[in-house]
Enzyme design. Structure first.
Site, PDB file in Angstrom:
ATOM      1  N   HIS A   1       0.846  -1.194   0.000  1.00 20.01           N
ATOM      2  CA  HIS A   1       0.000   0.000   0.000  1.00 20.01           C
ATOM      3  C   HIS A   1       0.876   1.236   0.000  1.00 20.01           C
ATOM      4  O   HIS A   1       2.026   1.214   0.443  1.00 20.01           O
ATOM      5  CB  HIS A   1      -0.959   0.015   1.192  1.00 20.01           C
ATOM      6  N   CYS A   2       0.312   2.328  -0.546  1.00 21.30           N
ATOM      7  CA  CYS A   2       0.967   3.629  -0.491  1.00 21.30           C
ATOM      8  C   CYS A   2       0.101   4.534   0.375  1.00 21.30           C
ATOM      9  O   CYS A   2      -0.595   4.056   1.272  1.00 21.30           O
ATOM     10  CB  CYS A   2       1.189   4.194  -1.889  1.00 21.30           C
ATOM     11  N   MET A   3       0.119   5.825   0.127  1.00 21.41           N
ATOM     12  CA  MET A   3      -0.626   6.740   0.983  1.00 21.41           C
ATOM     13  C   MET A   3      -2.132   6.538   0.893  1.00 21.41           C
ATOM     14  O   MET A   3      -2.849   6.678   1.876  1.00 21.41           O
ATOM     15  CB  MET A   3      -0.297   8.187   0.590  1.00 21.41           C
TER      16      MET A   3
END
Length: 483
Positions: free
Chosen positions: A28-30
């Site tokens: 996952h990223c932001m």
């Protein structure tokens, strides 16, 4: 309607992406849950987008489900736990499903070959750079907000005994960011992470002040994150080279020693100087660009940022932002680029007003607008403007106008910057900094947002829908409207 729990969201997503057997990687990223899938034809995209917690989807090198900041960090571990449980419960039937797995793998190979045309070396390189810096964003945000709070207290003359502690907390991460960049670089390019961090640590070590290179005494931190990235990348290749000839019995001693020694020497006597010159050039170029061509530069940057977000390449700008923050204390580019989100919000509001009989798209806009106001633009991009076509272009026009507004003030000497990267929209206000104080800086930024909203709205209302209001058959909430 109450917000579903992270475990409920994960449980709802898993069957809609083909089940645990179809998931090969999770990250996952932001804002996005990024899934590597064996066969994307097993994804029920319409049902996925109809989930209350899902803000949108992006079919890229990974299958990306937009959940929003905060939510994605809570859903991801729940999703991974479900995968672990499913793997344990289906282990006994693995042999019976081998044929299906082979067919799924074949389907994934076909889809991968179809997407290979878009996997250009440039895009792949930019994505790898983004993978290095994206994990650092939460710390950048937290430290940036603490730094801003400390600055307010200093200016107000309040809590003088506390402000040194806040400064230490805010500055600690930035003083060692090169180490984290080196660690992530080695991880991304297949080296030993701790060796990448060890070589990058040379850059911030105070003792480099005793080293002379190119007739100049080095300064701790010279080269910054760019030097750390190149040093760790070099260490990765040195490590691979060592493993091609070092005997296994000596590998644990020889390989790490040579990796750190050779890469460290090259870093001290070459990379730090070169990266320092490049970093200085970036700062000089940004200052010149905004002080001499401010409005035009803002127009171009603000107008082109939405396409970068659409392609997922906007994260590649993180090294530039980070370099400017290291040098000047803030990045002057982020507030301008944030105007793209303002244009997107204005365009979405115009669509909402014009298409008053299209309940599906109006519901999508109502759901995605709060995230858009806080700078998370993907839901509005993929749920509204891109499917409709023209509103994407008129949103870019709004972003260009907002960027030109902030750029114009730069030519007057009023610099608007952000002490950290990550948020935009209204969420950027706590991170604002500049050379005229917080009040004027916030006022200019607010004026840019208002300009982006107004121009994005007007351009979309007048030109973005072809002069007519299309009739649509109502669809399930959250589905992407037809182009």
């Amino acid at each position: 309607m109450s917000t579903p729990s992270p475990s409920a969201t994960a449980a709802a997503i898993l069957p809609l992406v083909g089940g645990a057997a179809n998931v090969v990687s999770v990250a996952h990223c932001m804002t996005r849950l990024r899934l590597g899938l064996r066969d994307r034809s097993l994804v029920d995209e319409d049902a996925l987008k109809a989930l209350p917690a899902v803000l949108g989807v992006v079919d890229d090198d990974t299958y990306q489900i937009v959940l929003g900041p905060g939510a994605v960090a809570r859903v991801t571990p729940e999703f991974e736990a479900l995968l672990t449980t499913s793997a344990a419960s289906t282990a006994s039937t693995a042999s019976a499903t081998s044929t299906a797995a082979e067919l799924a793998s074949r389907g994934a190979d076909l889809k991968a070959s179809r997407r290979q045309r878009n996997a250009t070396p440039l895009k792949l390189a930019l994505r790898r750079i983004a993978n290095i810096f994206v994990p650092l964003i939460p710390a950048l945000i937290g430290c940036g907000i603490i730094a801003g709070l400390g600055g307010l207290l200093v200016n107000a003359g309040l809590l003088p005994s506390l402000t040194p502690a806040l400064a230490a907390i805010a500055s600690g991460f930035m003083s060692l960011i090169a180490v984290f960049v080196g660690y992530n670089t080695a991880t991304e390019f297949g080296g030993t992470p701790i060796l990448g961090g060890a070589v990058a640590a040379v850059i911030v070590y105070a003792g480099v002040a005793k080293v002379t290179a190119f007739g100049m005494t080095l300064a701790p931190g010279q080269g910054g994150v760019l030097g750390a990235l190149t040093a760790a990348l070099l260490a990765t290749y040195v490590e691979r080279w060592c493993r091609t000839w070092v005997p296994e019995t000596l590998d644990v001693l020889v390989t790490p020693t040579l990796t750190v020694l050779l890469s460290g020497l090259v870093t001290l006597y070459g990379l730090m100087y070169a990266a320092g010159e490049i970093s200085s050039a970036i700062g000089t170029a940004a200052d010149w660009l905004l002080s001499t061509t401010g409005a035009f530069a803002g127009l171009v940057l603000g107008g082109l940022f939405l396409p970068l977000v659409m392609l997922g390449l906007h994260q590649a700008l993180i090294p530039i932002h980070t370099t400017l923050i290291e040098q000047q204390g803030y990045t002057v580019l982020l507030p301008i680029l944030a105007m793209a989100g303002a244009g997107q919000v204005g365009a979405a509001l115009a669509v909402y007003v014009r298409l008053r009989h299209d309940h599906s798209i109006r519901t999508t806009i109502r759901s995605a607008l709060p995230a858009g106001l806080l700078g998370v633009g993907e839901p509005l991009i993929y749920g509204v403007s891109l499917p409709l076509g023209r509103p994407f272009l008129t949103a870019c026009a709004g972003g260009a106008a907002g960027g030109a507004f902030i750029g114009f003030f730069s030519t007057l000497g009023d610099r608007v910057g952000s002490t950290a990267i990550g948020p935009s929209g209204w969420a950027l206000f706590p991170l604002l900094s500049g050379n005229r104080g917080l009040g004027p800086t916030a006022a200019i930024y607010a004026g840019g947002l208002l300009t982006g909203y107004v121009v994005g709205f007007a351009a979309t209302y007048l030109f973005g829908l072809g002069g007519r209001q299309p009739e649509r058959t109502p669809t399930t909430h959250g589905q992407r409207p037809a182009a």
